[in-house]
Design a protein around this motif. Structure first.
Motif, mmCIF file in Angstrom:
data_model
loop_
_atom_site.group_PDB
_atom_site.id
_atom_site.type_symbol
_atom_site.label_atom_id
_atom_site.label_comp_id
_atom_site.label_asym_id
_atom_site.label_seq_id
_atom_site.Cartn_x
_atom_site.Cartn_y
_atom_site.Cartn_z
ATOM 1 N N UNK A 113 -13.221 -4.835 -7.780
ATOM 2 C CA UNK A 113 -12.405 -3.932 -6.983
ATOM 3 C C UNK A 113 -13.116 -3.546 -5.703
ATOM 4 N N UNK A 114 -12.420 -2.788 -4.862
ATOM 5 C CA UNK A 114 -12.981 -2.292 -3.608
ATOM 6 C C UNK A 114 -13.321 -0.819 -3.798
ATOM 7 N N UNK A 115 -14.586 -0.489 -3.600
ATOM 8 C CA UNK A 115 -15.092 0.862 -3.812
ATOM 9 C C UNK A 115 -15.485 1.489 -2.481
ATOM 10 N N UNK A 116 -15.369 2.792 -2.423
ATOM 11 C CA UNK A 116 -15.877 3.546 -1.280
ATOM 12 C C UNK A 116 -16.927 4.518 -1.818
ATOM 13 N N UNK A 117 -18.151 4.353 -1.349
ATOM 14 C CA UNK A 117 -19.297 5.111 -1.871
ATOM 15 C C UNK A 117 -19.397 4.965 -3.387
ATOM 16 N N UNK A 118 -19.095 3.744 -3.872
ATOM 17 C CA UNK A 118 -19.203 3.457 -5.293
ATOM 18 C C UNK A 118 -18.087 4.005 -6.142
ATOM 19 N N UNK A 119 -17.003 4.495 -5.515
ATOM 20 C CA UNK A 119 -15.935 5.161 -6.263
ATOM 21 C C UNK A 119 -14.600 4.450 -6.091
ATOM 22 N N UNK A 120 -13.804 4.491 -7.127
ATOM 23 C CA UNK A 120 -12.374 4.185 -7.065
ATOM 24 C C UNK A 120 -11.654 5.128 -8.029
ATOM 25 N N UNK A 121 -10.755 5.986 -7.519
ATOM 26 C CA UNK A 121 -10.384 6.156 -6.113
ATOM 27 C C UNK A 121 -11.569 6.608 -5.252
ATOM 28 N N UNK A 130 -5.165 7.495 1.825
ATOM 29 C CA UNK A 130 -5.562 6.427 2.740
ATOM 30 C C UNK A 130 -5.695 5.132 1.952
ATOM 31 N N UNK A 131 -5.605 3.994 2.636
ATOM 32 C CA UNK A 131 -5.783 2.713 1.958
ATOM 33 C C UNK A 131 -6.056 1.614 2.980
ATOM 34 N N UNK A 132 -6.594 0.459 2.540
ATOM 35 C CA UNK A 132 -6.856 -0.650 3.460
ATOM 36 C C UNK A 132 -5.578 -1.420 3.768
ATOM 37 N N UNK A 133 -5.429 -1.827 5.025
ATOM 38 C CA UNK A 133 -4.217 -2.536 5.455
ATOM 39 C C UNK A 133 -4.457 -4.024 5.681
ATOM 40 N N UNK A 134 -5.700 -4.457 5.630
ATOM 41 C CA UNK A 134 -5.991 -5.860 5.889
ATOM 42 C C UNK A 134 -5.645 -6.704 4.667
ATOM 43 N N UNK A 135 -4.911 -7.805 4.896
ATOM 44 C CA UNK A 135 -4.485 -8.698 3.806
ATOM 45 C C UNK A 135 -3.814 -7.883 2.703
ATOM 46 N N UNK A 149 -5.701 -6.010 0.438
ATOM 47 C CA UNK A 149 -6.840 -5.298 -0.141
ATOM 48 C C UNK A 149 -6.437 -4.064 -0.942
ATOM 49 N N UNK A 150 -5.307 -3.474 -0.597
ATOM 50 C CA UNK A 150 -4.832 -2.309 -1.346
ATOM 51 C C UNK A 150 -4.679 -2.629 -2.831
ATOM 52 N N UNK A 151 -4.394 -3.884 -3.169
ATOM 53 C CA UNK A 151 -4.219 -4.278 -4.570
ATOM 54 C C UNK A 151 -5.524 -4.253 -5.342
ATOM 55 N N UNK A 152 -6.657 -4.117 -4.639
ATOM 56 C CA UNK A 152 -7.957 -4.071 -5.312
ATOM 57 C C UNK A 152 -8.641 -2.721 -5.177
ATOM 58 N N UNK A 153 -7.998 -1.750 -4.534
ATOM 59 C CA UNK A 153 -8.611 -0.431 -4.423
ATOM 60 C C UNK A 153 -8.743 0.009 -2.984
ATOM 61 N N UNK A 154 -9.870 0.697 -2.681
ATOM 62 C CA UNK A 154 -10.058 1.244 -1.345
ATOM 63 C C UNK A 154 -9.114 2.385 -1.042
ATOM 64 N N UNK A 155 -8.570 3.018 -2.073
ATOM 65 C CA UNK A 155 -7.553 4.063 -1.933
ATOM 66 C C UNK A 155 -8.170 5.413 -2.280
ATOM 67 N N UNK A 156 -7.779 6.457 -1.567
ATOM 68 C CA UNK A 156 -8.250 7.801 -1.885
ATOM 69 C C UNK A 156 -7.284 8.861 -1.405
#
Length: 562
Positions: A51-59, A129-134, A136-143
């Motif tokens: 998944x995509x983590x922000x500061x090691x976290x999801x969300x 918030x979430x990532x808009x590239x490709x 990526x939202x399907x793998x996380x990066x959401x908060x």
């Protein structure tokens, strides 16, 4: 009055004037964040996956801010692919430069960083918030992104005992790269594998939230999924709706609430039941297979497990659509509540403004060169190497895109998804007029529910009805207290109408919030240019703006003036 006394009074007044001047000129507070975006292992459905983590976290980290705060987020992209983050539902006044979409910004390259700077000006409410590239939202990066009212602005309910964030949505156990390959090969994503809540599929003995008997709590619920409408409910408890996408609502009470993709709302829940455990239930809507997940809510000092008998979902099929439309019609703007600024929201009488322009947008799907595409009025959007906003600012837009390839209303539209007209794959940018009051009608002739979102604005959601739209349908609009929001659902074989004033200069994305559809073309951009080219209407290109494509080595244009 004696001269010394008069002198004291004058000195006091002078001090007050100076203090007021300082208060007026003082900047609003700043909040600073450093985010490291990486890959990592997560298990939203109990299946380990990257998944995509922000500061090691999801969300990712929650942004807790107050109206008018300045937000500064330094994003380090440690993925192996470009990255953009969008601040969903935040109306970035005069600042589409920070909107985080491929039409406005160059992506953050792998191994580099970029600092977003924006202000949550005159706003409140629940968002994310979430990532808009490709994909990526399907793998996380959401908060979560929560904007609280300033202390001097009254809120139409008592402060809750606690404020809980519920980020829920459908989920695929395949990562975003695998899903992207599916779409690039011409195939659809198919059904999601389940529903996650706050990045987990909870067990029956692990509480998500704890409440104390007799106290009232605020639950901020956002549907951060890819394609599935959801229904939210809590066993044996009612939900008092108080806020929806930045607007205080009339405080109706519900047993359950439909939350469509991209939508956020706040409810108050009072812990007034026997002190034991209860299930929060989230289930899919308008899907062939019912997906359901639960999370445990624990009463402090409570004894006893939650009942295995879950509250049933609302009806499905046509009955369910009617049920959901009726629920939408019950949502009302709270005209007696203050907004994020001192003047009351109800002072804006949108129903008395003449419509300047009407967009009728009909969604459809088609095969182009054997591959699946989604379209609006027969045009399937594709991004350019040079973001449209940058091309416009540098004066090279004619070499990147053409304005108004799409008409305001299609000459010919498909009767159904299986009887489509030819679809043109191109950049879809509409030249809109600054400060026009526009009506946007979304007409859905397909058999699946749609959700639409407009960046940079809130709009008045004035109507949703089954059938086809025509001008005489305006007599059914709610022109008094429709909720001001930024996302609207459109049911199968139905239409929805919204109204807004295009008073926020910039390049703004109008898109399907269904990730698959937006990726394959169901979106467009509104170019809202101020003829004055003034800082009163729009900020200049940020000094740290990333440049790419045709503008990489061009001289910087003269800045906007006062």
């Amino acid at each position: 009055m004696s001269q010394p006394a008069m002198g004291c009074i004058k000195s006091f007044v002078a001090v007050l004037v100076c203090l007021c001047a300082v208060a007026v000129q003082a900047e609003d507070p700043y909040l600073f964040f450093d985010w490291n975006v990486t890959y990592g292992m997560i298990s939203p459905l109990g299946v380990p996956q990257q998944g995509i983590l922000i500061n090691g976290q999801f969300p990712g980290p929650k942004i807790n801010c107050t109206s008018n705060n300045n937000i500064v987020v330094n994003v380090f992209n440690n993925l192996d692919e470009p990255l953009l983050l969008t601040w969903y539902g935040v109306q970035q006044r005069k600042n589409s430069w920070q909107d985080g979409n491929p039409g406005t910004m160059c992506p953050i390259a792998p191994g580099t960083n970029f600092t977003y700077r924006f202000q949550v000006k005159d706003q409140i409410g629940s968002s994310f918030y979430y990532p808009t590239t490709s994909l990526q939202k399907a793998s996380g990066g959401i908060g979560g992104l929560q904007i609280h009212s300033r202390l001097l602005i009254p809120v139409p309910f008592d402060p809750p005992a606690d404020d809980f964030s519920v980020l829920t949505g459908d989920w695929y156990t395949k990562g975003h790269k695998s899903l992207k390959r599916l779409l690039d090969s011409g195939r659809p994503l198919g059904r999601p594998d389940g529903i996650q809540i706050n990045g987990n599929s909870y067990t029956k003995d692990e509480p998500l939230f704890t409440m104390e008997a007799g106290k009232t709590y605020r639950y901020r619920v956002c549907n951060v999924g890819m394609k599935t409408s959801l229904n939210f409910r809590i066993q044996n408890h009612t939900l008092k709706l108080v806020e929806m996408e930045g607007s205080h609502t009339v405080q109706n009470v519900y047993d359950s609430l439909d939350v469509h993709v991209g939508q956020c709302l706040s409810v108050l829940v009072t812990a007034n039941q026997d002190p034991k455990d209860y299930f929060m239930v989230v289930s899919s809507r308008f899907t062939k297979k019912l997906l359901t997940t639960v999370a445990l809510i624990h009463y402090a000092n409570g004894k006893g497990p939650a009942s295995p008998e879950l509250p049933p979902p609302p009806p499905e099929t046509e009955t369910g659509i009617a049920w959901s439309i009726n629920q939408f019609r019950s949502f009302r703007w709270n005209l007696t509540a203050s907004a994020a600024r001192p003047n009351p929201q109800g002072s804006y009488h949108y129903g008395q403004i003449n419509i300047t322009r009407t967009f009728k947008l009909v969604n459809s799907r088609a095969r182009v060169d054997g591959k699946l595409r989604y379209a609006v009025n027969g045009f399937s959007h594709t991004d350019a190497v040079t973001p449209f906003k940058l091309a416009e600012y540098y004066g090279v837009q004619d070499k990147v895109f053409k304005y108004d390839t799409m008409k305001d209303e299609p000459d010919k539209v498909p009767e159904s998804a299986n009887n489509n007209i030819n679809v043109l794959v191109t950049s879809n940018v509409v030249n809109a007029t600054f400060r026009n009051f526009v009506e946007i009608v979304f007409e859905n002739r397909e058999k699946t529910i749609q959700t639409w979102h407009l960046d940079g604005y809130s709009f008045f959601a004035v109507a949703i009805e089954p059938g086809r739209w025509s001008p005489d349908k305006r007599k059914n609009y709610n022109l008094v207290d429709a909720v001001s929001r930024n996302t609207i659902q459109v049911y199968p074989g139905s239409w929805a109408a919204v109204m807004t004033t295009l008073d926020n200069a910039g390049m703004w994305n109008l898109r399907s919030e269904m990730g698959e559809r937006a990726y394959l073309g169901q979106q467009l951009y509104l170019s809202v240019l101020s003829p004055a080219r003034s800082l009163r209407d729009e900020y200049n290109l940020p000094d740290n703006a990333l440049l790419c494509g045709m503008v990489t080595n061009l001289p910087k244009p003269p800045p906007y003036s006062i």
